[in-house]
Enzyme design. Structure first.
Site, PDB file in Angstrom:
ATOM      1  N   HIS A 284       0.827  -1.219   0.000  1.00 36.92           N
ATOM      2  CA  HIS A 284       0.000   0.000   0.000  1.00 36.92           C
ATOM      3  C   HIS A 284       0.852   1.256   0.000  1.00 36.92           C
ATOM      4  CE1 HIS A 284       0.346   1.018   4.400  1.00 36.92           C
ATOM      5  NE2 HIS A 284       0.452  -0.285   4.552  1.00 36.92           N
TER       6      HIS A 284
ATOM      7  N   ASP B  88       6.321   1.963   6.646  1.00 41.35           N
ATOM      8  CA  ASP B  88       5.052   1.264   6.472  1.00 41.35           C
ATOM      9  C   ASP B  88       4.179   2.100   5.552  1.00 41.35           C
ATOM     10  OD1 ASP B  88       2.566   0.031   6.755  1.00 41.35           O
ATOM     11  OD2 ASP B  88       2.304   0.626   8.848  1.00 41.35           O
TER      12      ASP B  88
ATOM     13  N   GLU C  39      -5.134   1.291   2.925  1.00 40.36           N
ATOM     14  CA  GLU C  39      -4.874   0.223   3.889  1.00 40.36           C
ATOM     15  C   GLU C  39      -4.888   0.738   5.313  1.00 40.36           C
ATOM     16  OE1 GLU C  39      -2.602  -2.542   6.453  1.00 40.36           O
ATOM     17  OE2 GLU C  39      -2.211  -0.436   6.014  1.00 40.36           O
ATOM     18  N   GLU C  40      -4.387   1.950   5.529  1.00 46.16           N
ATOM     19  CA  GLU C  40      -4.269   2.466   6.897  1.00 46.16           C
ATOM     20  C   GLU C  40      -5.620   2.741   7.550  1.00 46.16           C
ATOM     21  OE1 GLU C  40      -1.788   2.224   8.580  1.00 46.16           O
ATOM     22  OE2 GLU C  40       0.018   2.408   7.359  1.00 46.16           O
TER      23      GLU C  40
ATOM     24  N   ASP D 113       4.102  -6.078   3.983  1.00 45.21           N
ATOM     25  CA  ASP D 113       3.913  -5.011   4.970  1.00 45.21           C
ATOM     26  C   ASP D 113       4.997  -5.141   6.026  1.00 45.21           C
ATOM     27  OD1 ASP D 113       2.610  -2.854   6.378  1.00 45.21           O
ATOM     28  OD2 ASP D 113       0.722  -3.517   5.502  1.00 45.21           O
TER      29      ASP D 113
ATOM     30  N   HIS E  75       4.500   2.550  13.227  1.00 49.05           N
ATOM     31  CA  HIS E  75       3.546   3.665  13.357  1.00 49.05           C
ATOM     32  C   HIS E  75       4.092   4.785  14.244  1.00 49.05           C
ATOM     33  CE1 HIS E  75      -0.480   1.862  11.764  1.00 49.05           C
ATOM     34  NE2 HIS E  75       0.561   1.555  11.005  1.00 49.05           N
TER      35      HIS E  75
END
Length: 371
Positions: free
Chosen positions: A67, A184, A218-219, A239, A319
């Site tokens: 993504h 990410d 995706e997030e 990922d 994250h």
């Protein structure tokens, strides 16, 4: 594997702001690169990409997905002190937003700014800056414009809903460590491009059609829900893994996920990937993620009856301000390229419905004692 290409792609991807909902420019960038590589592709209405590398057979075919969207924020309100209230895009802690430089995209152009806690000056608040809660409601954006009140913000064109992109601050170190926000999943996208380039440069004919999918949401959970088509029988997501106490992930080799918060991944496809790692001397480890979901979950929840698996590069402080190592990216790119060249897991999977004959077995016999 051309790792100079992978790292150059990663650097370029990181420098294009792409919080979920504001991904058009990174879609254009990826489209231009696919054209340069000679890989045909199509876009969904919102910009998810499906690129196609033809194989000897067109069914049952496979997909590999990463993504391009990242975490970010939106303006929740225009404050009377001339600053901006925020709400998060995606799931990430306000702790990692404090102090970040950012870009605010208004209807008329962009502004720079800094995300600060409400009490940001030790000279003013003393120890209160250490005791204020960590929460998005406790943050505000100080914009780099003369704004002392709400009217000033309106005059400069700020609005509720404006997108806020967080600076990545990438550092590529000589020892192979890569520090940046948004690894990410931009590192995963770079790996996917690197694997595709390696296959094309080698002139390999794949056994079945392989679709490279780049998703844009995706997030926020919807990811690969709409970019698949009915011929895809198996899909591998790329990922990040989460090295931390209690986890088996590392910043080296490939981390093969056995399950995430939505449940186990497909037994046979996962073990096929593990066998590829073992057969080709790719360092790897297995892990399970309790607070994590990926593009595979979105695809299954959208009603696609496909085998799914998840392969990862290790990212410390996921994250947050993230770190990985070039070793993990190289190992993962090699695995993805090998998977693209491997035979389909089950030819029977070309049929959405079929008889019991040919359906696989999982191991149930007792294990032989080691001796």
């Amino acid at each position: 594997m051309d790792m100079d290409y992978v790292l150059s792609m990663l650097d370029s991807l990181l420098r294009i702001p792409s919080p979920t909902g504001y991904t058009d420019e990174i879609v254009h960038f990826c489209g231009r690169e696919l054209k340069r590589l000679g890989i045909p592709f199509e876009l969904t209405r919102r910009g998810a990409i499906r690129a196609d590398i033809k194989g000897r057979l067109n069914s049952p075919d496979r997909a590999i997905v990463a993504h391009v969207d990242t975490l970010g924020a939106q303006v929740k309100g225009l404050k009377s002190n001339g600053r901006l209230e925020l709400v998060a895009i995606g799931t990430w802690s306000a702790r990692f937003a404090e102090g970040a430089r950012c870009t605010i995209f208004t209807d008329h152009g962009s502004y720079r700014g800094t995300i600060l806690p409400l009490k940001a000056s030790g000279h003013t608040y003393n120890e209160e800056i250490d005791t204020q809660p960590v929460a998005w409601t406790n943050l505000e954006v100080r914009v780099d414009a003369i704004c002392s009140n709400t009217a000033d913000l309106i005059r400069h064109g700020f609005n509720v809903g404006d997108f806020v992109a967080i600076d990545p601050q990438p550092e590529f170190q000589p020892d192979g460590f890569i520090n940046s926000r948004h690894l990410d999943d931009k590192a995963g996208v770079a790996v996917l491009f690197g694997a595709a380039k390696a296959v094309i440069d080698a002139g390999v004919t794949l056994p079945v059609d392989c679709h490279l999918l780049l998703t844009i949401s995706e997030e926020v959970g919807s990811g690969a829900s709409s970019v698949l088509h009915g011929d895809v029988a198996e899909m591998v997501s790329i990922d990040n893994a989460t090295p931390a106490p209690g986890q088996n992930s590392r910043e080296s080799g490939v981390t093969v996920a056995m399950a995430d918060s939505t449940g186990p991944f497909d037994y046979h496809l996962t073990h096929k990937l593990l066998d590829l790692c073992s057969d080709h001397d790719i360092r790897h480890q297995r892990d399970i993620f309790r607070y994590y979901r990926c593009d595979s979950a979105a695809a299954i929840e959208a009603g696609n009856d496909i085998r799914t698996a998840l392969v990862c590069f290790g990212v410390d402080s996921s994250h947050g301000y993230e770190r990985t190592h070039v070793h993990a990216l190289r190992s993962l790119a090699e695995l993805v390229a090998l998977y693209m060249q491997s035979d389909v897991t089950f030819e029977r999977d070309r049929h959405a419905m079929g008889p019991l004959k040919g359906f696989p077995h999982q191991k149930t016999e007792p294990a032989e004692a080691a001796g």
